[in-house]
Scaffold this active site. Structure first.
Site, PDB file in Angstrom:
ATOM      1  N   ASP A 209       0.827  -0.985  -0.103  1.00  0.00           N
ATOM      2  CA  ASP A 209       0.002  -0.018   0.065  1.00  0.00           C
ATOM      3  C   ASP A 209       0.711   1.294  -0.058  1.00  0.00           C
ATOM      4  O   ASP A 209       2.206   1.139   0.169  1.00  0.00           O
ATOM      5  CB  ASP A 209      -0.754   0.044   1.342  1.00  0.00           C
ATOM      6  CG  ASP A 209      -0.075  -0.034   2.491  1.00  0.00           C
ATOM      7  OD1 ASP A 209       0.389   0.940   3.108  1.00  0.00           O
ATOM      8  OD2 ASP A 209       0.523  -1.110   3.197  1.00  0.00           O
ATOM      9  N   ASP A 211       0.337   3.643   2.203  1.00  0.00           N
ATOM     10  CA  ASP A 211       0.241   4.194   3.622  1.00  0.00           C
ATOM     11  C   ASP A 211      -0.900   5.204   3.503  1.00  0.00           C
ATOM     12  O   ASP A 211      -1.836   4.888   3.129  1.00  0.00           O
ATOM     13  CB  ASP A 211       1.540   4.802   4.255  1.00  0.00           C
ATOM     14  CG  ASP A 211       1.543   5.104   5.639  1.00  0.00           C
ATOM     15  OD1 ASP A 211       1.131   4.078   6.527  1.00  0.00           O
ATOM     16  OD2 ASP A 211       2.003   6.089   6.515  1.00  0.00           O
TER      17      ASP A 211
HETATM   18  N1  LIG Z   1       1.203   1.555   5.683  1.00  0.00           N
HETATM   19  C1  LIG Z   1       1.698   0.611   6.649  1.00  0.00           C
HETATM   20  N2  LIG Z   1       2.253   1.117   7.992  1.00  0.00           N
HETATM   21  C2  LIG Z   1       2.897   0.114   8.613  1.00  0.00           C
HETATM   22  N3  LIG Z   1       2.813  -1.325   8.464  1.00  0.00           N
HETATM   23  C3  LIG Z   1       2.367  -1.823   7.340  1.00  0.00           C
HETATM   24  N4  LIG Z   1       2.222  -2.973   6.939  1.00  0.00           N
HETATM   25  C4  LIG Z   1       1.682  -2.971   5.666  1.00  0.00           C
HETATM   26  N5  LIG Z   1       1.410  -1.707   5.361  1.00  0.00           N
HETATM   27  C5  LIG Z   1       1.866  -0.914   6.134  1.00  0.00           C
END
Ligand SMILES: Nc1ncnc2[nH]cnc12
Ligand SMILES: CSC[C@H]1O[C@H](OP(=O)(O)O)[C@H](O)[C@@H]1O
Length: 291
Positions: A209, A211
């Site tokens: 992703d 974030d």
């Molecule tokens: N955006 C994110 N922040 C922290 N841990 C994660 N694991 C997967 N995506 C994450």
């Protein structure tokens, strides 16, 4: 030199390693408490492999609740010399889209509610950690990823946050301004403890992703992480199979000094050491404490 035994720590969405021959779950006791699970021990192309699901089967432990010391200790007790961590992570860079596998080479540790060392009162030690990732193992991961046909990026800084909540927008922007590349919640203190236990360590951080900083993408949520990890799981397992097929029989000396990390690290004079702590350190530091 010791026989090379690969340990694999499976992160979110990776709770087993299919394809192992003679695979069995084996409970290993640790003086550091309860590890995340039994280890899955087996062989692949004649080589011994030890797998541990970081959050436990069924994903029982949150990043804060994982007993990282027990996990590393049981891998050491199982004879592991080299540890590969498979981890889901968020991207902090436009050019690291979901699906990218980043073989990171640095970490920034922002965790604050975890036991971070095997050492302490009664046996103090300071290991070098400028190069937290074992470059030879990272080379092999990069090569295995490329031969598996996954988009691999070599190098990057993984920001480790405490969680379990994801970041605020201000935090995400701050970490970007620091030059961090990916973000996750688990690789610290795991990498620190691996170094103290004289294990080579390297991570494949699999981007799931963006974030919450990216205007064109919605904020991260668990559903999207799991969806991307489900797409990536087979690729990660293929990468590990290729890595194993290519590993040498003997553990290769680590250019970052992981396998000799304790040679000059212990500060506490022998007569002042706490016998109870020294006993707990048997697997992790027996090589240097016994001499
Ligand atoms: N955006 C994110 N922040 C922290 N841990 C994660 N694991 C997967 N995506 C994450
Ligand atoms: C389920 S998203 C958050 C979770 O996933 C990552 O864990 P792992 O490194 O074990 O794959 C991330 O660090 C968080 O713990």
């Amino acid at each position: 030199m010791a026989k090379c035994v690969l340990g694999v720590i499976g992160g979110s969405g990776i709770y087993d390693l299919p394809g192992l021959e003679d695979a069995r779950w084996e409970r290993i006791e640790s003086p550091w408490g309860t590890p995340s699970d039994a280890v899955r021990r087996g062989r692949f192309k004649g080589r011994e492999v030890v797998f541990l699901p970081r959050h436990g089967r069924g994903h029982v432990f949150s990043p804060t609740d994982i007993n990282y010391r027990a996990n590393i200790d049981v891998l050491k007790r199982a004879g592991v010399t080299d540890v590969v961590s498979l981890s889901a992570c968020g991207s902090l860079r436009e050019d690291l889209p979901p699906g990218t596998f980043v073989v990171v080479d640095q970490f920034i540790d922002r965790t604050f509610a975890r036991e971070k060392s095997f050492f302490g009162a009664g046996c103090v030690a300071h290991v070098a950690f400028g190069q937290p990732v074992s470059p030879r193992l990272a080379d092999r991961l990069e090569a295995a990823g490329r031969s598996a046909g996954v988009p691999v990026v070599r190098g990057g800084t993984y920001l480790v946050m405490e969680g379990p909540q994801f970041s605020t927008l201000a935090e995400s922007r701050l970490y970007r301004s620091w030059g961090c590349d990916v973000i996750g919640m688990t690789n610290m203190p795991e990498a620190k403890l691996a170094r103290e236990a004289e294990l080579c360590y390297a991570t494949v951080a699999m981007v799931t992703d963006y974030d919450c900083w990216h205007d064109a993408h919605g904020d991260v949520d668990v559903q999207s992480v799991i969806r991307v990890m489900t797409e990536n799981r087979a690729k990660a397992q293929d990468l590990v199979a290729r890595l194993i097929a290519d590993l040498p029989d003997e553990h290769e000396p680590c250019p970052a000094g992981s396998d000799r990390a304790l040679d000059f690290a212990i500060m506490t004079a022998p007569d002042y050491r706490d016998p109870a702590l020294v006993a707990n350190l048997g697997a992790v530091a027996g090589r240097v404490l016994a001499r």
